[in-house]
Design a protein around this motif. Structure first.
Motif, short mmCIF file in Angstrom:
data_model
loop_
_atom_site.label_atom_id
_atom_site.label_comp_id
_atom_site.label_asym_id
_atom_site.label_seq_id
_atom_site.Cartn_x
_atom_site.Cartn_y
_atom_site.Cartn_z
N VAL A 130 0.85 -1.19 0.00
CA VAL A 130 0.00 0.00 0.00
C VAL A 130 0.89 1.24 0.00
O VAL A 130 1.72 1.42 0.90
CB VAL A 130 -0.94 0.02 1.22
N TYR A 131 0.70 2.08 -1.01
CA TYR A 131 1.41 3.34 -1.12
C TYR A 131 0.42 4.49 -0.97
O TYR A 131 -0.73 4.39 -1.43
CB TYR A 131 2.11 3.46 -2.48
N LEU A 132 0.86 5.57 -0.35
CA LEU A 132 0.06 6.77 -0.23
C LEU A 132 0.76 7.89 -1.00
O LEU A 132 1.97 8.11 -0.83
CB LEU A 132 -0.12 7.17 1.24
N LEU A 133 0.02 8.59 -1.83
CA LEU A 133 0.55 9.74 -2.57
C LEU A 133 -0.11 11.00 -2.04
O LEU A 133 -1.34 11.06 -1.89
CB LEU A 133 0.27 9.61 -4.07
N ASP B 291 6.54 16.79 -6.06
CA ASP B 291 5.16 16.86 -6.56
C ASP B 291 4.97 15.77 -7.62
O ASP B 291 5.56 15.83 -8.69
CB ASP B 291 4.89 18.24 -7.15
N VAL B 292 4.18 14.78 -7.29
CA VAL B 292 3.95 13.65 -8.20
C VAL B 292 2.52 13.62 -8.73
O VAL B 292 2.17 12.74 -9.51
CB VAL B 292 4.25 12.31 -7.48
N ASP C 278 6.60 3.42 -12.88
CA ASP C 278 7.72 4.37 -12.87
C ASP C 278 7.54 5.43 -11.79
O ASP C 278 8.51 5.84 -11.12
CB ASP C 278 7.85 5.05 -14.25
N LEU C 279 6.31 5.88 -11.63
CA LEU C 279 6.02 6.89 -10.62
C LEU C 279 6.41 6.42 -9.23
O LEU C 279 6.93 7.18 -8.41
CB LEU C 279 4.52 7.23 -10.67
N LEU C 280 6.17 5.13 -8.95
CA LEU C 280 6.45 4.56 -7.63
C LEU C 280 7.90 4.09 -7.49
O LEU C 280 8.30 3.67 -6.40
CB LEU C 280 5.51 3.37 -7.36
#
Length: 509
Positions: free
Chosen positions: A110-113, A141-142, A219-221
């Protein structure tokens, strides 16, 4: 070579079926020296401790809006995927979480952005369940990159937080080999069920996004796509902020259908299939905003001359401020053995009501129309062996009509024992629920990616069923291993129905 007319999803499903004539030859001893660790670690990063905010209503939070915000986020993550027990196992320990997982392998991360809030800087965070903390491993800033990867999904316009779930493939492959893909998405569906209900407890509204550019999100993660892949994006709308009460958006987008592929060796099928269910960049999707309209179509199966029994009942009460829902999520466990003592028809009605009729719980502040990917593709059959007030046999559950329709008259205890790979849970359960889907019809609508959506939705339903059973002091356990084709034969359900998931219900021993 695969048949040319068979899509990769159909090929995967056929290849990973369990069959009594071949299962024994495929089985292998587990290499315990290579047992995966179900936790992710980061060597560097900023740690945000969430443990101080787990208390229900600490006095120090009364006039502290910042602390209250942290408390809500802390409880959301804990009720979704937090550690709830430590069990001894083979000289070590197994940590149980609020969401069940096949074999206790927990493939989901689980990732939180954060878009950047006064309390949580913009960037990427991983939820560290062992310490109940957020590890910020990227500060930047993603959000715009996330929006682009999700085709500018409208539910990301004003939200400030998003959850992304991923699958660490080897955690499940170690035990279940290529069939692990099914279990990975069932497990993630359990997690989605918890996120939905935890959102109601903490005043968040999760918006599911299943259509995204996989490579862009990976890629973002900063994850290795050979080892780990994004599975679901969730826009996390704060219900207390009027600007975040956004229109609903489409949860599922189609991928292509692949009918041309090489001969794929065992052990490589899962990764090949995952890659070929991805959505590529450069595709244009228009009008992602959707208005949910009540489906007035009849339930799929309306068998002539069958008995029809209403399942309308009194809804389960989840306590003031959903206190009993919190307690149930915390104490949820999979049942290991049943006594064989009968359930009651009233209990089965209540289980089905909570699982399939969310509109009956709006007065308890639960979402009356939570997000799924496409529930119209999921069918439910119930094998009844020990329910007082119901004849033994196989029933089709018609959720729109809210009734059971009996299609076979027989006690299936012996057959269920066999179908569930000799597990006594199948034999001793009072009722066994089967989630199925017509894979060919589903493929025509969403392409090969639909295999993800089907298992995510089946797991989501299974988690609601889990929690309803625990609330009623009924035993419950999900089964992802079964003899696929023999289920259809024994229960007399259409051959086109691909069996996705089995949930057993009974009196705990």
């Amino acid at each position: 070579m695969p048949e040319i007319h068979q899509s990769i999803a159909q090929h995967y499903h056929e290849r990973t079926k369990y069959d009594p004539d071949t299962l024994a030859s495929k089985s292998q001893r587990l290499d315990w020296a290579k047992q995966p660790v179900p936790f992710k670690e980061y060597k560097i990063g900023s740690d945000y401790d969430l443990k101080p905010y787990l208390q229900q209503q600490p006095e120090s939070f009364a006039n502290n809006p910042d602390a209250k915000w942290w408390q809500r986020l802390s409880q959301l993550l804990f009720h979704s995927y937090g550690l709830t027990a430590k069990m001894p196992s083979m000289g070590s320990a197994v940590y149980l979480r609020s969401a069940p997982s096949a074999g206790g392998l927990y493939p989901a991360e689980v990732y939180l952005l954060s878009r950047g809030t006064p309390l949580l800087p913009a960037g990427l965070y991983n939820y560290q369940c062992r310490t109940h903390s957020l590890m910020q491993y990227w500060e930047d800033d993603v959000w715009q990159a996330l929006q682009a990867a999700c085709f500018w999904h409208p539910t990301l316009e004003n939200t400030q937080l998003a959850i992304i779930t991923t699958a660490v493939f080897y955690r499940s492959v170690w035990r279940y080999e290529d069939r692990a893909y099914r279990r990975i998405f069932l497990d993630t569906g359990h997690l989605l069920g918890n996120i939905e209900l935890a959102g109601a407890i903490t005043d968040y509204r999760p918006h599911l996004i299943g259509g995204f550019v996989d490579e862009a999100v990976n890629d973002l993660l900063y994850i290795d796509p050979e080892q780990e892949g994004a599975t679901v994006v969730i826009a996390l709308a704060d219900v207390l902020d009027v600007k975040q009460n956004l229109p609903l958006g489409k949860t599922a987008l189609p991928s292509t259908i692949h009918t041309s592929y090489p001969s794929i060796p065992d052990g490589e099928l899962l990764r090949y299939f995952h890659f070929h269910t991805q959505i590529q960049s450069g595709i244009s999707y228009q009008n992602l905003t959707t208005i949910k309209i009540e489906n007035t179509l009849e339930d799929k199966y309306n068998f002539p001359f069958c008995d029809k029994l209403s399942t309308i009942t009194t809804p389960i009460h989840w306590g003031g401020n959903l206190s009993e829902l919190e307690n149930t999520i915390y104490k949820r466990r999979s049942t290991r053995a049943y006594s064989g003592v009968n359930l009651t028809f009233d209990e089965l009605k209540m289980l089905l009501d909570f699982t399939y009729q969310p509109q009956n719980y709006i007065d308890q502040n639960l979402d009356n129309s939570p997000d799924y990917f496409d529930l119209s593709l999921i069918e439910t059959f119930i094998a009844v062996s020990g329910v007082k007030g119901l004849d033994s046999g196989c029933y089709y559950y018609a959720p729109k009509a809210q009734e059971l329709r009996q299609i076979r008259f027989k006690n299936f205890r012996r057959e269920l024992h066999f179908l569930c790979l000799g597990q006594e849970l199948g034999r001793d359960a009072g009722a066994v629920i089967f989630h199925t889907a017509d894979l060919k019809t589903a493929l025509a609508q969403y392409g090969d990616r639909v295999y993800r959506y089907l298992h995510l939705d089946a797991g989501h339903l299974g988690q609601r069923l889990n929690l309803a059973a625990i609330r009623l002091n009924i035993g419950v356990s999900g089964i992802g291993g079964f003899f696929d084709d023999q289920v259809n034969d024994v229960l007399g359900i259409p051959a086109d129905e691909a069996v996705l998931y089995i949930s057993t219900l009974g009196r705990p021993r």
